[in-house]
Design an enzyme around this catalytic site. Sequence first.
Site, PDB file in Angstrom:
ATOM      1  N   SER A  44       0.765  -0.698   0.344  1.00 33.41           N
ATOM      2  CA  SER A  44       0.493   0.299  -0.382  1.00 33.41           C
ATOM      3  C   SER A  44       0.871   1.243  -0.252  1.00 33.41           C
ATOM      4  CB  SER A  44      -0.633  -0.019   0.905  1.00 33.41           C
ATOM      5  OG  SER A  44      -1.547   1.283   1.608  1.00 33.41           O
TER       6      SER A  44
ATOM      7  N   THR B 213      -9.158  -0.771   3.083  1.00 36.14           N
ATOM      8  CA  THR B 213      -8.648  -1.109   1.202  1.00 36.14           C
ATOM      9  C   THR B 213      -9.622  -2.817   1.219  1.00 36.14           C
ATOM     10  OG1 THR B 213      -7.308  -0.772  -0.385  1.00 36.14           O
ATOM     11  CG2 THR B 213      -6.280  -1.320   1.668  1.00 36.14           C
TER      12      THR B 213
ATOM     13  N   LYS C 205     -13.783  -3.164   2.583  1.00 39.08           N
ATOM     14  CA  LYS C 205     -13.944  -0.855   2.917  1.00 39.08           C
ATOM     15  C   LYS C 205     -15.769  -1.184   2.480  1.00 39.08           C
ATOM     16  CE  LYS C 205     -11.482   0.513  -0.759  1.00 39.08           C
ATOM     17  NZ  LYS C 205     -11.252   1.774  -1.726  1.00 39.08           N
TER      18      LYS C 205
ATOM     19  N   ASN D 263     -13.684   3.724   2.703  1.00 42.85           N
ATOM     20  CA  ASN D 263     -12.280   3.600   2.902  1.00 42.85           C
ATOM     21  C   ASN D 263     -11.930   4.714   3.866  1.00 42.85           C
ATOM     22  OD1 ASN D 263     -12.745   6.386   1.811  1.00 42.85           O
ATOM     23  ND2 ASN D 263     -11.318   5.847   0.270  1.00 42.85           N
TER      24      ASN D 263
ATOM     25  N   ASP E 125     -13.246   8.101  -2.075  1.00 38.69           N
ATOM     26  CA  ASP E 125     -12.712   7.294  -3.549  1.00 38.69           C
ATOM     27  C   ASP E 125     -13.198   7.919  -4.647  1.00 38.69           C
ATOM     28  OD1 ASP E 125     -11.211   5.609  -2.629  1.00 38.69           O
ATOM     29  OD2 ASP E 125     -12.553   3.481  -2.656  1.00 38.69           O
TER      30      ASP E 125
ATOM     31  N   GLY F 119     -17.735  -4.288  -8.840  1.00 36.89           N
ATOM     32  CA  GLY F 119     -17.465  -4.780  -7.529  1.00 36.89           C
ATOM     33  C   GLY F 119     -17.523  -3.638  -6.514  1.00 36.89           C
TER      34      GLY F 119
ATOM     35  N   ALA G  14     -14.485  -1.456  -5.792  1.00 37.65           N
ATOM     36  CA  ALA G  14     -14.529  -0.105  -6.520  1.00 37.65           C
ATOM     37  C   ALA G  14     -15.152   0.837  -7.606  1.00 37.65           C
ATOM     38  CB  ALA G  14     -13.152  -1.011  -7.432  1.00 37.65           C
TER      39      ALA G  14
HETATM   40  P1  ATR Z   1     -13.056  -4.356  -7.019  1.00 34.78           P
HETATM   41  O1  ATR Z   1     -13.889  -4.253  -5.444  1.00 34.78           O
HETATM   42  O2  ATR Z   1     -12.008  -4.057  -6.594  1.00 34.78           O
HETATM   43  O3  ATR Z   1     -14.143  -4.199  -7.499  1.00 34.78           O
HETATM   44  P2  ATR Z   1     -14.302  -6.586  -6.583  1.00 34.78           P
HETATM   45  O4  ATR Z   1     -15.765  -6.536  -5.598  1.00 34.78           O
HETATM   46  O5  ATR Z   1     -13.933  -8.743  -6.198  1.00 34.78           O
HETATM   47  O6  ATR Z   1     -13.086  -6.137  -6.334  1.00 34.78           O
HETATM   48  O7  ATR Z   1     -14.885  -6.819  -7.394  1.00 34.78           O
HETATM   49  C1  ATR Z   1     -13.858  -7.460  -9.086  1.00 34.78           C
HETATM   50  C2  ATR Z   1     -14.449  -6.455 -10.280  1.00 34.78           C
HETATM   51  O8  ATR Z   1     -13.401  -6.437 -11.072  1.00 34.78           O
HETATM   52  C3  ATR Z   1     -16.022  -7.037 -10.684  1.00 34.78           C
HETATM   53  O9  ATR Z   1     -16.937  -6.102 -10.916  1.00 34.78           O
HETATM   54  C4  ATR Z   1     -16.023  -8.179 -11.206  1.00 34.78           C
HETATM   55  O10 ATR Z   1     -16.916  -9.080 -11.915  1.00 34.78           O
HETATM   56  P3  ATR Z   1     -17.590  -9.981 -11.397  1.00 34.78           P
HETATM   57  O11 ATR Z   1     -18.772 -10.065 -10.197  1.00 34.78           O
HETATM   58  O12 ATR Z   1     -18.236 -10.913 -12.637  1.00 34.78           O
HETATM   59  O13 ATR Z   1     -16.764 -10.496 -10.530  1.00 34.78           O
HETATM   60  C5  ATR Z   1     -14.903  -7.886 -12.191  1.00 34.78           C
HETATM   61  N1  ATR Z   1     -13.509  -8.463 -13.235  1.00 34.78           N
HETATM   62  C6  ATR Z   1     -12.476  -8.766 -12.710  1.00 34.78           C
HETATM   63  N2  ATR Z   1     -11.664 -10.233 -13.206  1.00 34.78           N
HETATM   64  C7  ATR Z   1     -12.442  -9.733 -14.528  1.00 34.78           C
HETATM   65  C8  ATR Z   1     -12.694 -10.168 -15.922  1.00 34.78           C
HETATM   66  N3  ATR Z   1     -12.042 -11.185 -16.329  1.00 34.78           N
HETATM   67  N4  ATR Z   1     -13.580  -9.291 -17.141  1.00 34.78           N
HETATM   68  C9  ATR Z   1     -14.433  -9.400 -16.660  1.00 34.78           C
HETATM   69  N5  ATR Z   1     -14.700  -8.552 -15.436  1.00 34.78           N
HETATM   70  C10 ATR Z   1     -13.954  -8.692 -14.215  1.00 34.78           C
END
Ligand code: ATR
Length: 289
Positions: free
Chosen positions: A28, A75, A79, A100, A116, A143, A145
Amino acid sequence: MFEKPETTAEAPIEIARYAVFGQPIAHSRSPAIHRLFAQAEHIALRYDPIEAGPAEFPRRLAQFAADGGRGANITLPLKAAAHAACRTHGAHARRSGVANTITRRDDGTWHGDNTDGLGLVADIAERLRLDLRGRRTLVLGAGGAAQGVLSALLEAGVESILIANRTPERADALADRIGDPARVHTAYWDGLRDAGAFDLVLNATSAGHAGTALDLPFSILAPRALAYDMNYGSAAIGFTAWARAGEAGHVADGLGMLVEQAAESFRIWHGRRPDTESVYRQLRRELDA
Ligand code: ATR
């Protein structure tokens, strides 16, 4: 390189304690950013990384409070857990359901904010000097983010937000949560080819962390579009390369957002917003080295 965190033994007892919780947390940049802000603002503080997964988070947070912790950044993947740990919330944390930045009050309870989205908006409006108003916006990912930034984008005046997620149910759930059906819609990822063109395409997926390339049509990029990856470093390489190949008008990674969200947290805790430019430049140099 950044200095190492001070140890408990070395820290004078009266120095205010802050931290960032997450997992993994070793890489981080938040401790370095907050120490640089504090130095520039002549504020004495201690800011440590604290490793915790969702199961340990309540216990580690209670320990941090018992040790005099006054505020923390939160992070991945904590969150939502941080939001749940707070008794009261600022508007963006309340609307998004994720926090956050948490601040300990005199009565021992925590207050949760989400900086954020403000960080993203500040980076786009002030560093990139681009107007968000009226932008047709495509958010890739649903997700944590994505969840954290939608309300600030809406407040900044984007015309509309289309959320596309690999798993469509999560996009629907996020749109429902934000509760602005006139401006926020969802689309199937496979339907992006027919979704039209967008003035802002925001990558809020974590695909780049796994080194996975996103399958995206260039047709989603309107002329002069801003393609913005909320990731930075190697996780942003795939999307930003795609955007350059598609001749997006502006391409940015999330390093500026990282610094700006930290400045917003700093303002919440210390009452003034530090200058971000020199810290941003230092991090950029380190990232490029
Ligand atoms: P974060 O807090 O970083 O958003 P997360 O809650 O795990 O982490 O969400 C990751 C996001 O990236 C999700 O929208 C995920 O899609 P899914 O909901 O279908 O899992 C997306 N993501 C991760 N890998 C991906 C890929 N290879 N192609 C498209 N979307 C992807």
